[in-house]
Motif scaffolding. Structure first.
Motif, PDB file in Angstrom:
ATOM      1  N   LYS A   1       0.858  -1.190   0.000  1.00 18.86           N
ATOM      2  CA  LYS A   1       0.000   0.000   0.000  1.00 18.86           C
ATOM      3  C   LYS A   1       0.889   1.233   0.000  1.00 18.86           C
ATOM      4  O   LYS A   1       1.928   1.278   0.660  1.00 18.86           O
ATOM      5  CB  LYS A   1      -0.933   0.014   1.212  1.00 18.86           C
ATOM      6  CG  LYS A   1      -0.213   0.070   2.550  1.00 18.86           C
ATOM      7  CD  LYS A   1      -1.181   0.179   3.708  1.00 18.86           C
ATOM      8  CE  LYS A   1      -0.426   0.286   5.036  1.00 18.86           C
ATOM      9  NZ  LYS A   1      -1.330   0.411   6.167  1.00 18.86           N
ATOM     10  N   LEU A   2       0.507   2.221  -0.767  1.00 21.48           N
ATOM     11  CA  LEU A   2       1.260   3.467  -0.815  1.00 21.48           C
ATOM     12  C   LEU A   2       1.055   4.205   0.503  1.00 21.48           C
ATOM     13  O   LEU A   2      -0.077   4.451   0.925  1.00 21.48           O
ATOM     14  CB  LEU A   2       0.777   4.315  -1.992  1.00 21.48           C
ATOM     15  CG  LEU A   2       1.575   5.570  -2.301  1.00 21.48           C
ATOM     16  CD1 LEU A   2       3.045   5.243  -2.529  1.00 21.48           C
ATOM     17  CD2 LEU A   2       1.008   6.265  -3.518  1.00 21.48           C
ATOM     18  N   ASP A   3       2.147   4.535   1.170  1.00 15.04           N
ATOM     19  CA  ASP A   3       2.064   5.153   2.499  1.00 15.04           C
ATOM     20  C   ASP A   3       2.123   6.673   2.410  1.00 15.04           C
ATOM     21  O   ASP A   3       1.289   7.362   2.982  1.00 15.04           O
ATOM     22  CB  ASP A   3       3.209   4.636   3.376  1.00 15.04           C
ATOM     23  CG  ASP A   3       3.140   5.202   4.780  1.00 15.04           C
ATOM     24  OD1 ASP A   3       2.246   4.783   5.527  1.00 15.04           O
ATOM     25  OD2 ASP A   3       3.950   6.078   5.116  1.00 15.04           O
ATOM     26  N   ALA A   4       3.122   7.198   1.720  1.00 14.50           N
ATOM     27  CA  ALA A   4       3.272   8.655   1.605  1.00 14.50           C
ATOM     28  C   ALA A   4       4.326   8.984   0.563  1.00 14.50           C
ATOM     29  O   ALA A   4       5.173   8.157   0.229  1.00 14.50           O
ATOM     30  CB  ALA A   4       3.673   9.265   2.954  1.00 14.50           C
ATOM     31  N   VAL A   5       4.260  10.204   0.069  1.00 11.44           N
ATOM     32  CA  VAL A   5       5.326  10.748  -0.773  1.00 11.44           C
ATOM     33  C   VAL A   5       6.102  11.740   0.087  1.00 11.44           C
ATOM     34  O   VAL A   5       5.524  12.697   0.620  1.00 11.44           O
ATOM     35  CB  VAL A   5       4.764  11.446  -2.032  1.00 11.44           C
ATOM     36  CG1 VAL A   5       5.886  12.131  -2.814  1.00 11.44           C
ATOM     37  CG2 VAL A   5       4.044  10.440  -2.919  1.00 11.44           C
ATOM     38  N   VAL A   6       7.398  11.479   0.253  1.00  9.97           N
ATOM     39  CA  VAL A   6       8.262  12.320   1.086  1.00  9.97           C
ATOM     40  C   VAL A   6       9.255  13.038   0.180  1.00  9.97           C
ATOM     41  O   VAL A   6       9.948  12.399  -0.612  1.00  9.97           O
ATOM     42  CB  VAL A   6       9.021  11.470   2.132  1.00  9.97           C
ATOM     43  CG1 VAL A   6       9.977  12.344   2.943  1.00  9.97           C
ATOM     44  CG2 VAL A   6       8.035  10.746   3.051  1.00  9.97           C
ATOM     45  N   THR A   7       9.320  14.351   0.286  1.00 12.93           N
ATOM     46  CA  THR A   7      10.237  15.146  -0.538  1.00 12.93           C
ATOM     47  C   THR A   7      11.291  15.803   0.344  1.00 12.93           C
ATOM     48  O   THR A   7      10.964  16.426   1.350  1.00 12.93           O
ATOM     49  CB  THR A   7       9.463  16.223  -1.322  1.00 12.93           C
ATOM     50  OG1 THR A   7       8.579  15.572  -2.246  1.00 12.93           O
ATOM     51  CG2 THR A   7      10.397  17.140  -2.094  1.00 12.93           C
TER      52      THR A   7
END
Length: 377
Positions: free
Chosen positions: A136-142
């Motif tokens: 499952k996609l958890d988050a996009v971190v930049t």
């Protein structure tokens, strides 16, 4: 035992057997921002977790070879139990291979190149059935470079996409800028993405649970993560141009169109001594209605919108109150892909509001607002 009881027991057993999905974090950031520093920390610290890190090219991004204790084709085993593997081909194939390996992972981190748009990686988890079943996609971190971000935002569209798409942003290398410069960088970021969680770091030094396990893409947790997203006031936005309009219709909307492209320039204004920027290319558009929506109008409208404007819509999310529906409907989207479901019943003391947010590039704000208004039941 009654049939209902048997069915209930069978459902419980099925739930017990259903494997827990492995959370995947997409890590992005422009060249030199500090992604590699963060990845080396994940792969070396004795955190007691087992992470799998997927990088584009093992050698190119500078993972410390001293951390490697064994290698198996594209997969490098680290001395703290984590693994690092390279994407030379298909991300789906790599993920499939990881899920077949012995031993469970606490999480998977996918590193994108500094020049990459994170959206295609994120879309993989919505499109591919096998991947979606087990991960499952958890988050996009930049990771953003405090010293050079302002320059990159001027000359690199990718840097702006990475900020706009993020759920969590690390403003890294804060020790290399003055407090005034840092304030300016933060204002620029907020001008592009008012909703991401911001952390200020030196050498990407941050507790890993601040960037991993965020559940930012979990429909059930949209509210937990962004309580202010559903509140009538938008004081957490760095630029609030919300205003009530009375069009003579029997409905009332509170809207913010963050970013006004027709000015043709970036402008600033001040609230309480802090700078606030509008980014003329990237906008966040917030919509709200206290009147129920008609699902037969809303779904055709939003599907048509993402088909036509999908390439420019980086993210969208919302909580909807449909006419005659006792449950809240939550949805989110990445470009042209929409995902939504009923979340839970509305409570008696809960104000039934519909709220949507679109973040994207050169969005037709007026058209989106008018389309949303037309969906009121």
């Amino acid at each position: 035992m009654t049939d209902a009881k048997v069915q209930e027991k069978a459902q419980e057993k099925a739930q017990e057997k259903a494997p827990e999905k492995v959370p995947v974090t997409v890590l992005t950031g422009y060249l030199g921002a500090g992604k590699t520093t963060l990845l080396n920390r994940i792969l070396s610290e004795p955190h007691g977790k087992k992470y799998a890190v997927i990088v584009n090219e093992f050698g190119e991004i500078g993972i410390d070879n001293d951390l490697v204790v064994g290698a198996d084709e594209e997969v490098f085993e680290m001395n703290n139990g984590c693994i690092c593997c390279t994407v030379r081909g298909d991300l789906v194939r790599i993920l499939d291979g990881l899920m077949r390996r012995k031993g469970k992972f606490d999480a998977i981190i996918v590193e994108t190149t500094g020049l990459a748009d994170p959206a295609p990686v994120a879309q993989t988890f919505f499109i591919d059935e096998n991947v979606g079943r087990r991960t499952k996609l958890d988050a996009v971190v930049t990771v953003a470079d405090a010293r050079w971000l302002n320059d990159r935002l001027k000359d690199a569209p990718e840097a702006k996409n990475q900020i706009a798409f993020a759920d969590v942003i690390l403003i890294n290398k804060t020790d290399l800028v003055s407090p005034e410069q840092l304030e300016e960088v933060e204002a620029r970021i907020r001008g592009i993405n008012p909703y991401a969680k911001l952390h200020k770091t030196e050498r990407a030094n941050i507790p890993l649970d601040a960037v991993l396990g965020r559940n930012a893409f979990d429909l059930d947790r949209i509210l937990d993560l962004e309580p202010a997203f559903l509140e009538g006031d938008d004081h957490h936005h760095d630029h609030d141009h919300g205003h009530d309009h009375d069009h003579g219709h029997d409905h009332d909307h509170h809207r913010q169109d963050h970013g006004h492209k027709d000015h043709g320039h970036t402008h600033t204004h001040s609230h309480g001594g802090l700078k606030h920027y509008h980014d003329e290319e990237m906008q966040s558009i917030s919509l709200q209605s206290d009147k129920p929506l008609d699902p037969d109008k809303f779904f055709p409208w939003v599907q048509d919108l993402v088909q036509k404007e999908g390439p420019n819509i980086l993210r969208c999310k919302g909580i909807l109150n449909f006419k005659g529906d006792g449950q809240r409907f939550v949805f989110q989207g990445v470009h042209m892909i929409l995902d939504g479901d009923h979340q839970r019943p509305w409570t008696k003391d809960e104000k039934r509001l519909s709220r949507l947010v679109f973040i994207g590039r050169n969005l037709p704000g007026k058209k989106i607002i008018e389309g949303f208004e037309s969906c009121v039941a």
